[in-house]
Design a protein around this motif. Structure first.
Motif, PDB file in Angstrom:
ATOM      1  N   ILE A 155       0.829  -1.204   0.000  1.00 24.25           N
ATOM      2  CA  ILE A 155       0.000   0.000   0.000  1.00 24.25           C
ATOM      3  C   ILE A 155       0.869   1.261   0.000  1.00 24.25           C
ATOM      4  CG2 ILE A 155      -1.553   1.368   1.462  1.00 24.25           C
ATOM      5  CD1 ILE A 155      -3.068  -1.166   2.088  1.00 24.25           C
ATOM      6  N   SER A 156       1.921   1.266   0.806  1.00 20.83           N
ATOM      7  CA  SER A 156       2.808   2.430   0.861  1.00 20.83           C
ATOM      8  C   SER A 156       3.453   2.704  -0.485  1.00 20.83           C
ATOM      9  CB  SER A 156       3.898   2.215   1.922  1.00 20.83           C
ATOM     10  OG  SER A 156       3.343   2.123   3.210  1.00 20.83           O
TER      11      SER A 156
ATOM     12  N   VAL B 176      -7.930   7.896  -5.591  1.00 21.45           N
ATOM     13  CA  VAL B 176      -8.474   6.607  -5.148  1.00 21.45           C
ATOM     14  C   VAL B 176      -8.052   6.395  -3.695  1.00 21.45           C
ATOM     15  CG1 VAL B 176      -8.358   4.093  -5.460  1.00 21.45           C
ATOM     16  CG2 VAL B 176      -8.434   5.595  -7.462  1.00 21.45           C
ATOM     17  N   THR B 177      -8.987   6.021  -2.841  1.00 21.87           N
ATOM     18  CA  THR B 177      -8.662   5.756  -1.440  1.00 21.87           C
ATOM     19  C   THR B 177      -8.317   4.282  -1.255  1.00 21.87           C
ATOM     20  OG1 THR B 177     -11.009   5.383  -0.932  1.00 21.87           O
ATOM     21  CG2 THR B 177     -10.132   7.617  -0.597  1.00 21.87           C
ATOM     22  N   MET B 178      -7.529   4.002  -0.218  1.00 21.42           N
ATOM     23  CA  MET B 178      -7.131   2.627   0.073  1.00 21.42           C
ATOM     24  C   MET B 178      -7.219   2.378   1.573  1.00 21.42           C
ATOM     25  SD  MET B 178      -3.749   1.894  -2.287  1.00 21.42           S
ATOM     26  CE  MET B 178      -2.743   3.172  -1.530  1.00 21.42           C
ATOM     27  N   ASP B 179      -7.530   1.144   1.948  1.00 23.06           N
ATOM     28  CA  ASP B 179      -7.407   0.734   3.335  1.00 23.06           C
ATOM     29  C   ASP B 179      -7.187  -0.769   3.385  1.00 23.06           C
ATOM     30  OD1 ASP B 179      -9.881  -0.387   2.877  1.00 23.06           O
ATOM     31  OD2 ASP B 179     -10.874   0.536   4.578  1.00 23.06           O
ATOM     32  N   PHE B 180      -6.880  -1.272   4.584  1.00 24.81           N
ATOM     33  CA  PHE B 180      -6.671  -2.716   4.728  1.00 24.81           C
ATOM     34  C   PHE B 180      -7.244  -3.181   6.056  1.00 24.81           C
ATOM     35  CE2 PHE B 180      -2.919  -0.827   6.610  1.00 24.81           C
ATOM     36  CZ  PHE B 180      -2.663  -1.608   7.723  1.00 24.81           C
TER      37      PHE B 180
ATOM     38  N   THR C  95      -7.572  -7.180   2.262  1.00 20.31           N
ATOM     39  CA  THR C  95      -7.923  -7.908   3.484  1.00 20.31           C
ATOM     40  C   THR C  95      -7.081  -9.167   3.604  1.00 20.31           C
ATOM     41  OG1 THR C  95      -9.655  -9.233   2.416  1.00 20.31           O
ATOM     42  CG2 THR C  95     -10.309  -7.089   3.334  1.00 20.31           C
ATOM     43  N   ALA C  96      -6.950  -9.638   4.830  1.00 21.13           N
ATOM     44  CA  ALA C  96      -6.234 -10.890   5.086  1.00 21.13           C
ATOM     45  C   ALA C  96      -7.104 -11.795   5.945  1.00 21.13           C
ATOM     46  CB  ALA C  96      -4.908 -10.617   5.781  1.00 21.13           C
TER      47      ALA C  96
ATOM     48  N   VAL D  26      -7.331  -8.506  -2.740  1.00 20.92           N
ATOM     49  CA  VAL D  26      -7.270  -7.112  -3.184  1.00 20.92           C
ATOM     50  C   VAL D  26      -8.540  -6.836  -3.983  1.00 20.92           C
ATOM     51  CG1 VAL D  26      -5.993  -5.391  -4.518  1.00 20.92           C
ATOM     52  CG2 VAL D  26      -4.750  -7.167  -3.261  1.00 20.92           C
ATOM     53  N   HIS D  27      -9.369  -5.929  -3.454  1.00 20.62           N
ATOM     54  CA  HIS D  27     -10.671  -5.655  -4.067  1.00 20.62           C
ATOM     55  C   HIS D  27     -10.735  -4.225  -4.579  1.00 20.62           C
ATOM     56  CE1 HIS D  27     -15.009  -5.534  -4.700  1.00 20.62           C
ATOM     57  NE2 HIS D  27     -15.025  -4.408  -4.001  1.00 20.62           N
TER      58      HIS D  27
END
Length: 226
Positions: A75-76, A87-91, A131-132, A154-155
């Motif tokens: 992600i970084s 585009v936003t990202m999160d996990f 997600t994991a 990864v969605h």
């Protein structure tokens, strides 16, 4: 060897054109053509790099690392691209997350490629989520002797894939992107397979895609577990 022989003159071509630009020896009317040439040089260079990744079969260097660290690294690395494309990202990591024994550099390469593709598939204002999870059940295509897996998904909520494209997405030289070489997902598939894992994609055209990576928690010894 051939790839290196092609890459060396390419570097010279790019350097020569960039020198002309800096020296102010390119007429304004030709600047668009010059940029086109540089873009094509960069595209060929990317293709050569991907080809070298395919044919360079080096040993995997295994080590223990947390799934969260792998995801954060991916992600970084793609944060600037996500910001530019708005585009936003999160996990999301489960509380029972365990470390995995993998080649961290290679798996980070896999996640960077998947996250990059997800960002590029997204429209402005889109969202990418990683997600994991962990399971002791996996598709039949994975080694019978392996019973403990980390699953990284990864969605994206981008355009999605047609069923025909979904069937071909891991084939070499298949790409829907104008600048794509069609080798990124092929290399990704190869890295996961060499770890004794599996990668799959679920997609609905017009809705989005989810790439799922199954990784054995412990190192797989290929000769013992088929």
């Amino acid at each position: 060897s051939i790839a290196h022989e092609i890459r060396n003159p390419l570097t010279g071509i790019a350097a020569g054109i960039q020198y002309l630009q800096r020296a102010g020896k390119v007429a304004d009317s030709q600047r668009e053509n010059i940029e086109f040439i540089l873009d094509e040089v960069r595209r060929i260079d990317r293709l050569i790099g991907d080809l070298m990744s395919v044919v360079r079969v080096s040993d995997l260097i295994y080590g223990e690392i947390s799934v969260e660290e792998l995801i954060q690294a991916g992600i970084s690395s793609m944060s600037d691209l996500a910001r530019r494309r708005e585009v936003t990202m999160d996990f999301e990591i489960p509380s029972n997350a365990r470390p995995v024994v993998v080649d961290a550099d290679r798996i980070t390469q896999v996640l960077i490629n998947l996250i990059k593709n997800a960002i590029e598939a997204s429209t402005t204002g889109g969202h990418v989520k990683v997600t994991a999870s962990f399971t002791n059940e996996a598709p039949d295509v994975i080694f019978d002797g392996v019973g403990d897996f980390a699953i990284i998904r990864v969605h994206d909520n981008g355009l999605g894939l047609t069923e025909e494209d979904r069937q071909r997405v891991f084939e070499p030289f298949f790409s829907k992107k104008p600048e794509g070489t069609g080798l990124g997902l092929y290399v990704t598939h190869s890295i996961i397979e060499r770890h004794g894992g599996f990668i799959d994609v679920e997609s609905e055209y017009g809705v989005g895609s989810t790439f799922s990576v199954y990784l054995p928690v412990k190192q797989v010894h290929h000769g013992d577990s088929r």
